[in-house]
Design a protein around this motif. Structure first.
Motif, PDB file in Angstrom:
ATOM      1  N   LEU A   5       0.790 -21.829  39.211  1.00  0.00           N
ATOM      2  CA  LEU A   5       0.744 -20.990  38.013  1.00  0.00           C
ATOM      3  C   LEU A   5       1.201 -19.567  38.329  1.00  0.00           C
ATOM      4  N   LEU A   6       0.837 -19.053  39.500  1.00  0.00           N
ATOM      5  CA  LEU A   6       1.314 -17.724  39.905  1.00  0.00           C
ATOM      6  C   LEU A   6       2.836 -17.737  40.076  1.00  0.00           C
ATOM      7  N   ALA A   7       3.366 -18.809  40.656  1.00  0.00           N
ATOM      8  CA  ALA A   7       4.817 -18.921  40.822  1.00  0.00           C
ATOM      9  C   ALA A   7       5.507 -18.922  39.461  1.00  0.00           C
ATOM     10  N   GLU A   8       4.931 -19.622  38.499  1.00  0.00           N
ATOM     11  CA  GLU A   8       5.492 -19.640  37.144  1.00  0.00           C
ATOM     12  C   GLU A   8       5.405 -18.251  36.517  1.00  0.00           C
ATOM     13  N   ALA A   9       4.299 -17.554  36.786  1.00  0.00           N
ATOM     14  CA  ALA A   9       4.073 -16.241  36.179  1.00  0.00           C
ATOM     15  C   ALA A   9       5.062 -15.189  36.664  1.00  0.00           C
ATOM     16  N   VAL A  10       5.531 -15.282  37.903  1.00  0.00           N
ATOM     17  CA  VAL A  10       6.468 -14.274  38.420  1.00  0.00           C
ATOM     18  C   VAL A  10       7.927 -14.613  38.108  1.00  0.00           C
ATOM     19  N   MET A  60     -12.639  -7.893  39.050  1.00  0.00           N
ATOM     20  CA  MET A  60     -12.912  -8.938  40.018  1.00  0.00           C
ATOM     21  C   MET A  60     -12.027 -10.164  39.836  1.00  0.00           C
ATOM     22  N   PRO A  61     -11.700 -10.615  38.616  1.00  0.00           N
ATOM     23  CA  PRO A  61     -10.889 -11.816  38.515  1.00  0.00           C
ATOM     24  C   PRO A  61      -9.570 -11.717  39.258  1.00  0.00           C
ATOM     25  N   LEU A  93      -4.681 -14.731  34.733  1.00  0.00           N
ATOM     26  CA  LEU A  93      -3.401 -15.109  34.147  1.00  0.00           C
ATOM     27  C   LEU A  93      -3.308 -14.782  32.658  1.00  0.00           C
ATOM     28  N   ALA A  94      -4.449 -14.608  32.005  1.00  0.00           N
ATOM     29  CA  ALA A  94      -4.450 -14.225  30.585  1.00  0.00           C
ATOM     30  C   ALA A  94      -4.727 -12.733  30.408  1.00  0.00           C
ATOM     31  N   GLY A  95      -4.871 -12.011  31.510  1.00  0.00           N
ATOM     32  CA  GLY A  95      -5.242 -10.602  31.442  1.00  0.00           C
ATOM     33  C   GLY A  95      -4.083  -9.644  31.590  1.00  0.00           C
ATOM     34  N   PRO A  96      -4.377  -8.359  31.542  1.00  0.00           N
ATOM     35  CA  PRO A  96      -3.341  -7.330  31.575  1.00  0.00           C
ATOM     36  C   PRO A  96      -2.616  -7.196  32.919  1.00  0.00           C
ATOM     37  N   ASP A  97      -3.246  -7.631  34.010  1.00  0.00           N
ATOM     38  CA  ASP A  97      -2.607  -7.510  35.323  1.00  0.00           C
ATOM     39  C   ASP A  97      -1.458  -8.487  35.520  1.00  0.00           C
ATOM     40  N   LEU A  98      -1.366  -9.513  34.675  1.00  0.00           N
ATOM     41  CA  LEU A  98      -0.306 -10.500  34.836  1.00  0.00           C
ATOM     42  C   LEU A  98       1.079  -9.864  34.807  1.00  0.00           C
ATOM     43  N   ALA A  99       1.275  -8.887  33.929  1.00  0.00           N
ATOM     44  CA  ALA A  99       2.582  -8.224  33.819  1.00  0.00           C
ATOM     45  C   ALA A  99       2.941  -7.480  35.105  1.00  0.00           C
ATOM     46  N   LEU A 100       1.957  -7.192  35.933  1.00  0.00           N
ATOM     47  CA  LEU A 100       2.181  -6.447  37.169  1.00  0.00           C
ATOM     48  C   LEU A 100       2.195  -7.344  38.401  1.00  0.00           C
ATOM     49  N   LEU A 101       2.079  -8.663  38.208  1.00  0.00           N
ATOM     50  CA  LEU A 101       2.069  -9.605  39.321  1.00  0.00           C
ATOM     51  C   LEU A 101       3.453  -9.676  39.958  1.00  0.00           C
ATOM     52  N   ARG A 159     -15.735 -21.347  39.215  1.00  0.00           N
ATOM     53  CA  ARG A 159     -15.595 -19.887  39.287  1.00  0.00           C
ATOM     54  C   ARG A 159     -14.186 -19.502  39.713  1.00  0.00           C
ATOM     55  N   LEU A 160     -13.623 -20.218  40.673  1.00  0.00           N
ATOM     56  CA  LEU A 160     -12.247 -19.938  41.098  1.00  0.00           C
ATOM     57  C   LEU A 160     -11.260 -20.198  39.964  1.00  0.00           C
ATOM     58  N   ALA A 161     -11.452 -21.301  39.254  1.00  0.00           N
ATOM     59  CA  ALA A 161     -10.555 -21.624  38.135  1.00  0.00           C
ATOM     60  C   ALA A 161     -10.717 -20.615  37.003  1.00  0.00           C
ATOM     61  N   THR A 162     -11.953 -20.222  36.710  1.00  0.00           N
ATOM     62  CA  THR A 162     -12.196 -19.243  35.647  1.00  0.00           C
ATOM     63  C   THR A 162     -11.562 -17.900  36.002  1.00  0.00           C
ATOM     64  N   ALA A 163     -11.686 -17.501  37.258  1.00  0.00           N
ATOM     65  CA  ALA A 163     -11.066 -16.244  37.689  1.00  0.00           C
ATOM     66  C   ALA A 163      -9.551 -16.312  37.499  1.00  0.00           C
ATOM     67  N   ALA A 164      -8.951 -17.464  37.812  1.00  0.00           N
ATOM     68  CA  ALA A 164      -7.502 -17.618  37.639  1.00  0.00           C
ATOM     69  C   ALA A 164      -7.130 -17.547  36.164  1.00  0.00           C
ATOM     70  N   VAL A 165      -7.905 -18.204  35.309  1.00  0.00           N
ATOM     71  CA  VAL A 165      -7.638 -18.174  33.865  1.00  0.00           C
ATOM     72  C   VAL A 165      -7.728 -16.736  33.347  1.00  0.00           C
ATOM     73  N   GLU A 166      -8.777 -16.030  33.753  1.00  0.00           N
ATOM     74  CA  GLU A 166      -8.958 -14.640  33.311  1.00  0.00           C
ATOM     75  C   GLU A 166      -7.827 -13.749  33.808  1.00  0.00           C
TER      76      GLU A 166
END
Length: 191
Positions: free
Chosen positions: A67-72, A1-2, A142-150, A133-140
């Motif tokens: 943060l998503l822009a930084e992540a990609v 869900m995050p 961005l720190a989770g395994p799906d980040l590498a696939l963003l 909840r929105l911020a927590t979902a983003a933290v989860e």
């Protein structure tokens, strides 16, 4: 869900044939979106966004998109608002502070079978819980395994981020893939 909540939140800025669309363009838009995502956000069916909550939520969305822009990176960010995003450090600080605003705690629900549920650890109002909840979902996310696939969808007119689900996936959807192939075909045969 995050990951899906985070990408859906970031995807409230999207584009279609007529141009950019902002689902959260006003407090009514936030009210509709929050009601559609009530289960994930912990809002009630009568939730109504105030102007102040709307402004704060849009500010949070821009921080998440930064943060998503930084992540990609070094890949290009979404074309929707890359030039207007806040800086990385203030975005990170805002997301972290917002997640702390309404701490949650794991609880055990037991109706025949034990189930883990997350509930507010402190009594807070609905608007604080929604943003937390929105911020927590983003933290989860961005720190989770799906980040590498963003990824950022590079199809013409698309401004969405997506999680790459298979090795050959290049676009966020089949429609974007078709649009990108048609544009490439047009460019190749235009000469």
């Amino acid at each position: 869900m995050p990951s899906s909540l985070t990408l859906e939140f970031a995807g409230t800025i999207r584009a279609d044939r007529s141009g950019p669309i902002d689902t959260l363009a006003d407090a009514d838009g936030l009210t509709r979106w929050a009601r559609e995502h009530a289960a994930a956000l912990g809002t009630g069916p009568g939730f109504t966004a105030s102007e102040d909550l709307w402004r704060q939520t849009v500010r949070l969305r821009q921080a998440v998109r930064a943060l998503l822009a930084e992540a990609v990176a070094p890949e290009p960010p979404s074309r929707a608002d890359a030039a207007g995003l806040p800086g990385f450090a203030p975005s990170l600080a805002l997301v972290n502070a917002t997640a702390l605003a309404a701490p949650t705690a794991p609880q055990l629900s037991w109706d025949g079978t034990p189930v883990l549920v997350t509930v507010p650890a402190l009594e807070t109002d609905e608007s604080v819980r929604l943003r937390a909840r929105l911020a927590t979902a983003a933290v989860e996310f961005l720190a989770g395994p799906d980040l590498a696939l963003l990824r950022t969808c590079q199809a013409p007119r698309c401004v969405l981020y997506f999680v790459k689900e298979h090795p050959r996936q290049e676009w966020c959807s089949t429609a974007c893939g078709n649009r990108a192939r048609a544009a490439r075909h047009y460019q190749e045969h235009k000469k």
